[in-house]
Motif scaffolding. Structure first.
Motif, PDB file in Angstrom:
ATOM      1  N   ASP A   1       7.340  -4.095   4.452  1.00 18.67           N
ATOM      2  CA  ASP A   1       5.899  -4.003   4.181  1.00 18.67           C
ATOM      3  C   ASP A   1       6.157  -2.715   3.271  1.00 18.67           C
ATOM      4  N   ALA A   2       5.772  -2.834   1.136  1.00 15.45           N
ATOM      5  CA  ALA A   2       6.124  -2.453   0.655  1.00 15.45           C
ATOM      6  C   ALA A   2       5.873  -0.865   1.168  1.00 15.45           C
ATOM      7  N   LYS A   3       4.254  -0.680   1.893  1.00 15.68           N
ATOM      8  CA  LYS A   3       3.999   0.443   1.405  1.00 15.68           C
ATOM      9  C   LYS A   3       4.586   1.198   3.291  1.00 15.68           C
ATOM     10  N   GLU A   4       5.274   0.353   4.073  1.00 15.71           N
ATOM     11  CA  GLU A   4       5.648   1.215   5.264  1.00 15.71           C
ATOM     12  C   GLU A   4       7.166   1.911   4.564  1.00 15.71           C
ATOM     13  N   ALA A   5       7.250   0.648   3.571  1.00 19.93           N
ATOM     14  CA  ALA A   5       8.652   1.999   3.073  1.00 19.93           C
ATOM     15  C   ALA A   5       8.792   1.937   2.110  1.00 19.93           C
TER      16      ALA A   5
END
Ligand SMILES: Cc1cc2nc3c(=O)[nH]c(=O)nc-3n(C[C@H](O)[C@H](O)[C@H](O)COP(=O)(O)O)c2cc1C
Length: 383
Positions: free
Chosen positions: A311-315
């Motif tokens: 997930d982009a937000k997690e990254a």
């Protein structure tokens, strides 16, 4: 997460990062992934399209799969190799293509050690028949598992020969146009098998405490670092722990990383496991991020986080929280070569698309993809 910190987090993932003289346009990396699609180690159109697509997809750094320094260093007969200048010349169009799309081409150099001479995964991942197999090299003559071939314990001549193979492959990586070089010291392959007390039982200068077990991998680092141009970054991938009692610990990996740093390594890419069967590895969430965080903090070296980062937000928050400097994505990139551009859009940025693809662009709004409201003239492209 406050909205202010959230904005910072998003910006960091998408912001350039410089290692030595190389600027990555963002901090999203295509992790090394075997394609088992080469013949005699030679790249072909599959590798061009596979790696090229991920550059078009906006990743800042695109790594080749584990690329063998010798035919005996392959996991399977389908692995990429770099044991002749011909291999380097065949890789040049790939690095040129990646560079022409604004990404940085990276190569992972590897020797499979006692985990070599296997069939491709889709052919069952069994040992190759005798007439196709090659002899395996290891610190100690211990097979990876029951039913696997027993490797030969490397003699000092054997160790010297492999150092030379890494040096020659490094020279060829320059010729091929790569700008970042990663040494594969993870996943039970030759260099990991030296680092781990489960696979290295030597009593000479290359076995014993963690410093001695690291001696051979460090000799490779020293030889490669003095061959690889000083203005280009050198990364190392470690299996930070073995997930097995008596195996490599995170404390060992912190110590190894400190020494690696003093040898001129620029980043430790923090994976784990695969040195022994029946290990106790968790799965299903980014469980390796704490290793990247501890090595970064305690060895004071930049790190890469990898594993189950989907997930982009997690990254973005892995970087914003100071756990790592780069995020490596593997299966997410197989699923979606445009992972990086979609991540940028999901984080509210307006990513540059190749001119040819501009009219495909949709935007992310209120948690869902929307058909673009932008006309062709309003979409940012690389032209
Ligand atoms: C098809 C495939 C091939 C892989 N080949 C390599 C490799 O050549 N070298 C390596 O260090 N790791 C390799 N890996 C491991 C990935 O680089 C990565 O560490 C792992 O898949 C976890 O990341 P992910 O959850 O984003 O997939 C491979 C993984 C996959 C799925």
């Amino acid at each position: 997460m406050t909205s202010e910190r959230c904005a910072d987090a998003e910006a960091l993932l998408l912001r350039p990062r410089i290692f030595r003289e190389i600027e990555l346009p963002n901090r999203i990396v295509v992790a090394p992934m075997c394609q088992y699609s080469a013949e005699n180690g030679m790249p072909n159109n599959w590798h061009l399209v596979h790696l090229g697509s991920r550059a078009v997809g906006g990743a800042g750094l695109v790594f080749t799969e584990a690329t063998a320094v010798s035919p005996e260093g392959r996991i399977t007969p389908g692995d990429l190799g770099l044991w002749s200048d011909e291999h380097a010349h065949a890789m040049k169009p790939i690095t040129d293509f990646i560079s022409s799309h604004g990404s940085v081409p990276g190569i992972q150099l590897a020797h499979a050690g006692r985990r070599g001479a296997r069939k491709k995964p889709w052919d069952g991942n069994l040992g190759l028949p005798k007439e196709e197999a090659w002899s395996l090299a290891a610190p100690t003559a211990i097979a990876f598992d029951e039913g696997w071939s027993t490797p030969e314990e490397l003699s000092s001549d054997g160790l010297e020969r492999i150092i030379e193979q890494f040096v020659l492959a490094t020279k060829r990586a320059v010729l091929a146009g790569f700008k970042v070089l990663e040494l594969h010291m993870a996943h039970g392959y030759l260099l990991h098998s030296f680092l781990s007390p489960l696979s290295n039982h030597r009593r000479d200068a290359f076995g014993g405490d963690v410093r001695k077990r690291a001696e051979f991998p460090l000799r490779i680092v020293a030889a490669v670092r003095s061959t690889w141009p000083q203005d280009l970054p050198l990364f190392v991938r470690l299996s930070a722990v073995d997930w097995m009692a008596g195996g490599l610990t995170i404390e060992d990996s912190i110590e190894i990383s400190k020494i690696m740093k003093s040898f001129g390594v620029d980043l430790v890419d923090c994976s784990s496991g695969f040195n022994v069967p029946r290990e106790k590895m968790p799965a299903g969430h980014p469980f390796q991020v704490p290793f990247a965080a501890r090595i970064r903090r305690e060895a004071e070296i930049p790190t890469g986080a990898v594993g189950f980062i989907l997930d982009a937000k997690e990254a973005a928050s892995i970087l914003a929280d100071g756990h790592a400097d780069l995020v490596f994505v593997a299966r997410g990139m197989l699923h979606n070569p445009y992972w990086a551009r979609h991540a940028a859009a999901a984080l509210g940025a307006n990513p540059r698309w190749p001119t040819q693809y501009a009219r495909s662009v949709r935007h992310f709004h209120d948690g869902a993809w929307q058909p673009t409201a932008l006309g062709p003239g309003q979409i940012r492209t690389s032209a």
